[in-house]
Design a protein around this motif. Structure first.
Motif, PDB file in Angstrom:
ATOM      1  N   ALA A 116       0.720  -1.427   0.129  1.00  0.00           N
ATOM      2  CA  ALA A 116      -0.009  -0.021  -0.190  1.00  0.00           C
ATOM      3  C   ALA A 116       0.922   1.338   0.048  1.00  0.00           C
ATOM      4  O   ALA A 116       0.504   2.250  -0.852  1.00  0.00           O
ATOM      5  CB  ALA A 116      -1.016   0.092   1.294  1.00  0.00           C
TER       6      ALA A 116
ATOM      7  N   ARG B 258       2.219   1.727  -3.520  1.00  0.00           N
ATOM      8  CA  ARG B 258       0.981   2.353  -4.421  1.00  0.00           C
ATOM      9  C   ARG B 258       0.750   3.747  -4.096  1.00  0.00           C
ATOM     10  O   ARG B 258       0.708   4.398  -5.146  1.00  0.00           O
ATOM     11  CB  ARG B 258      -0.073   1.402  -4.127  1.00  0.00           C
ATOM     12  CG  ARG B 258      -1.175   1.516  -5.057  1.00  0.00           C
ATOM     13  CD  ARG B 258      -2.611   0.820  -4.845  1.00  0.00           C
ATOM     14  NE  ARG B 258      -3.448   1.452  -3.960  1.00  0.00           N
ATOM     15  CZ  ARG B 258      -3.807   1.105  -2.670  1.00  0.00           C
ATOM     16  NH1 ARG B 258      -3.360   0.034  -2.317  1.00  0.00           N
ATOM     17  NH2 ARG B 258      -4.298   2.121  -1.757  1.00  0.00           N
TER      18      ARG B 258
ATOM     19  N   ILE C 138      -5.070   5.072  -8.519  1.00  0.00           N
ATOM     20  CA  ILE C 138      -3.975   4.342  -7.989  1.00  0.00           C
ATOM     21  C   ILE C 138      -3.942   4.550  -6.458  1.00  0.00           C
ATOM     22  O   ILE C 138      -3.944   3.793  -5.765  1.00  0.00           O
ATOM     23  CB  ILE C 138      -2.626   4.518  -8.677  1.00  0.00           C
ATOM     24  CG1 ILE C 138      -2.678   4.007 -10.073  1.00  0.00           C
ATOM     25  CG2 ILE C 138      -1.244   3.933  -7.855  1.00  0.00           C
ATOM     26  CD1 ILE C 138      -2.492   2.545 -10.306  1.00  0.00           C
TER      27      ILE C 138
ATOM     28  N   GLY D  18      -6.766   3.033  -4.733  1.00  0.00           N
ATOM     29  CA  GLY D  18      -6.700   1.812  -5.113  1.00  0.00           C
ATOM     30  C   GLY D  18      -8.141   1.202  -5.500  1.00  0.00           C
ATOM     31  O   GLY D  18      -8.725   0.341  -5.587  1.00  0.00           O
TER      32      GLY D  18
ATOM     33  N   THR E   2      -7.378  -0.626  -9.990  1.00  0.00           N
ATOM     34  CA  THR E   2      -5.654  -0.547  -9.886  1.00  0.00           C
ATOM     35  C   THR E   2      -4.976  -1.476 -10.977  1.00  0.00           C
ATOM     36  O   THR E   2      -4.249  -0.748 -11.467  1.00  0.00           O
ATOM     37  CB  THR E   2      -5.050  -1.229  -8.746  1.00  0.00           C
ATOM     38  OG1 THR E   2      -5.582  -0.196  -7.555  1.00  0.00           O
ATOM     39  CG2 THR E   2      -3.561  -0.986  -8.560  1.00  0.00           C
ATOM     40  N   ARG E   3      -5.266  -2.735 -11.409  1.00  0.00           N
ATOM     41  CA  ARG E   3      -4.947  -3.470 -12.253  1.00  0.00           C
ATOM     42  C   ARG E   3      -5.084  -2.907 -13.617  1.00  0.00           C
ATOM     43  O   ARG E   3      -4.009  -2.642 -14.460  1.00  0.00           O
ATOM     44  CB  ARG E   3      -5.180  -4.872 -12.424  1.00  0.00           C
ATOM     45  CG  ARG E   3      -4.739  -5.566 -11.157  1.00  0.00           C
ATOM     46  CD  ARG E   3      -5.425  -7.363 -11.525  1.00  0.00           C
ATOM     47  NE  ARG E   3      -5.090  -8.101  -9.998  1.00  0.00           N
ATOM     48  CZ  ARG E   3      -4.193  -8.758 -10.043  1.00  0.00           C
ATOM     49  NH1 ARG E   3      -3.215  -8.749 -10.951  1.00  0.00           N
ATOM     50  NH2 ARG E   3      -3.919  -9.432  -8.932  1.00  0.00           N
TER      51      ARG E   3
ATOM     52  N   LEU F  44       2.383  -3.214 -10.090  1.00  0.00           N
ATOM     53  CA  LEU F  44       0.893  -3.169  -9.477  1.00  0.00           C
ATOM     54  C   LEU F  44      -0.143  -3.775 -10.335  1.00  0.00           C
ATOM     55  O   LEU F  44      -1.139  -4.115 -10.065  1.00  0.00           O
ATOM     56  CB  LEU F  44       0.611  -1.752  -9.405  1.00  0.00           C
ATOM     57  CG  LEU F  44       1.322  -0.895  -8.197  1.00  0.00           C
ATOM     58  CD1 LEU F  44       0.824   0.539  -8.098  1.00  0.00           C
ATOM     59  CD2 LEU F  44       0.945  -1.460  -6.667  1.00  0.00           C
TER      60      LEU F  44
ATOM     61  N   SER G  93      -4.121  -4.047  -6.128  1.00  0.00           N
ATOM     62  CA  SER G  93      -4.055  -2.914  -5.355  1.00  0.00           C
ATOM     63  C   SER G  93      -3.596  -3.579  -3.807  1.00  0.00           C
ATOM     64  O   SER G  93      -3.307  -2.397  -3.191  1.00  0.00           O
ATOM     65  CB  SER G  93      -5.531  -2.144  -5.659  1.00  0.00           C
ATOM     66  OG  SER G  93      -6.406  -2.994  -5.028  1.00  0.00           O
TER      67      SER G  93
ATOM     68  N   SER H  19      -7.025  -1.167   0.006  1.00  0.00           N
ATOM     69  CA  SER H  19      -7.506  -0.233  -1.174  1.00  0.00           C
ATOM     70  C   SER H  19      -9.127  -0.359  -1.347  1.00  0.00           C
ATOM     71  O   SER H  19      -9.436  -1.150  -0.614  1.00  0.00           O
ATOM     72  CB  SER H  19      -6.961  -0.836  -2.390  1.00  0.00           C
ATOM     73  OG  SER H  19      -7.350  -2.408  -2.639  1.00  0.00           O
TER      74      SER H  19
ATOM     75  N   ASP I  14     -10.498  -1.294  -4.035  1.00  0.00           N
ATOM     76  CA  ASP I  14     -10.720  -2.464  -4.841  1.00  0.00           C
ATOM     77  C   ASP I  14     -10.915  -3.588  -3.721  1.00  0.00           C
ATOM     78  O   ASP I  14     -11.839  -4.681  -3.932  1.00  0.00           O
ATOM     79  CB  ASP I  14      -9.425  -2.879  -5.591  1.00  0.00           C
ATOM     80  CG  ASP I  14      -9.327  -2.016  -7.008  1.00  0.00           C
ATOM     81  OD1 ASP I  14     -10.479  -1.509  -7.329  1.00  0.00           O
ATOM     82  OD2 ASP I  14      -8.436  -2.145  -7.468  1.00  0.00           O
ATOM     83  N   HIS I  15     -10.198  -3.591  -2.579  1.00  0.00           N
ATOM     84  CA  HIS I  15     -10.438  -5.029  -1.774  1.00  0.00           C
ATOM     85  C   HIS I  15     -11.603  -4.862  -1.023  1.00  0.00           C
ATOM     86  O   HIS I  15     -12.096  -5.928  -0.577  1.00  0.00           O
ATOM     87  CB  HIS I  15      -9.074  -4.810  -0.805  1.00  0.00           C
ATOM     88  CG  HIS I  15      -8.878  -6.135  -0.059  1.00  0.00           C
ATOM     89  ND1 HIS I  15      -8.490  -7.239  -0.571  1.00  0.00           N
ATOM     90  CD2 HIS I  15      -9.364  -6.458   1.275  1.00  0.00           C
ATOM     91  CE1 HIS I  15      -8.787  -8.312   0.558  1.00  0.00           C
ATOM     92  NE2 HIS I  15      -9.208  -7.779   1.688  1.00  0.00           N
TER      93      HIS I  15
END
Length: 135
Positions: free
Chosen positions: A12, A15, A61, A64, A67-68, A114, A119, A123, A125-126
């Motif tokens: 993290a 990132r 970014i 998060g 992110t991909r 990343l 992420s 993040s 995303d998570h």
């Protein structure tokens, strides 16, 4: 043996730090911050488009978000930046230390990381449940 700082924490930190550093380049180009004049037209080629990429995508970014996908775009962006603005523009000098492309290569490598790892735990995303989640 447990390390005092986890892999997720350093992931993290990388990132967020990379995002904040890149965002400053976009802010320079688009808003004239940090000692540089802003580009006249945000959609001009190439400085305006680079400014848009370097201003808005780092925000995703940092948070998060997707992110991909964002890292995939930024990896390509910095590969192009290196070859176009440093290698070919500097008499085809390969070594980044000589052609001034160290940041482009470093950003390319970070965003490649990343892109392949996502992420991380800390993040947005998570935190998103369902099919949009990137692990």
């Amino acid at each position: 043996m447990n390390a005092p700082v986890s892999k997720e924490t350093t992931h993290a930190l990388l990132r967020v730090t990379a995002g904040l550093m890149l965002w400053q380049h976009g802010a320079q180009k688009l808003l004239g911050m940090f000692g540089r004049d802003a580009v006249g037209n945000w959609f001009s080629w190439p400085a305006g488009i680079a400014g848009l990429i370097e201003f808005f995508l780092p925000i995703l970014i940092i948070l998060g978000i997707r992110t991909r996908w964002v890292a995939f775009i930024l990896t390509g962006h910095f590969a192009v930046v290196y070859w176009w603005r440093h290698f070919f523009a500097r008499e085809m000098e390969f070594w980044p230390i000589v052609n001034g492309g160290e940041l482009a290569v470093l950003y390319c490598a970070i965003f490649l990381f990343l892109w392949t790892t996502g992420s991380g735990k800390f993040s947005l995303d998570h935190r998103v449940p369902g099919p949009g989640r990137e692990d």
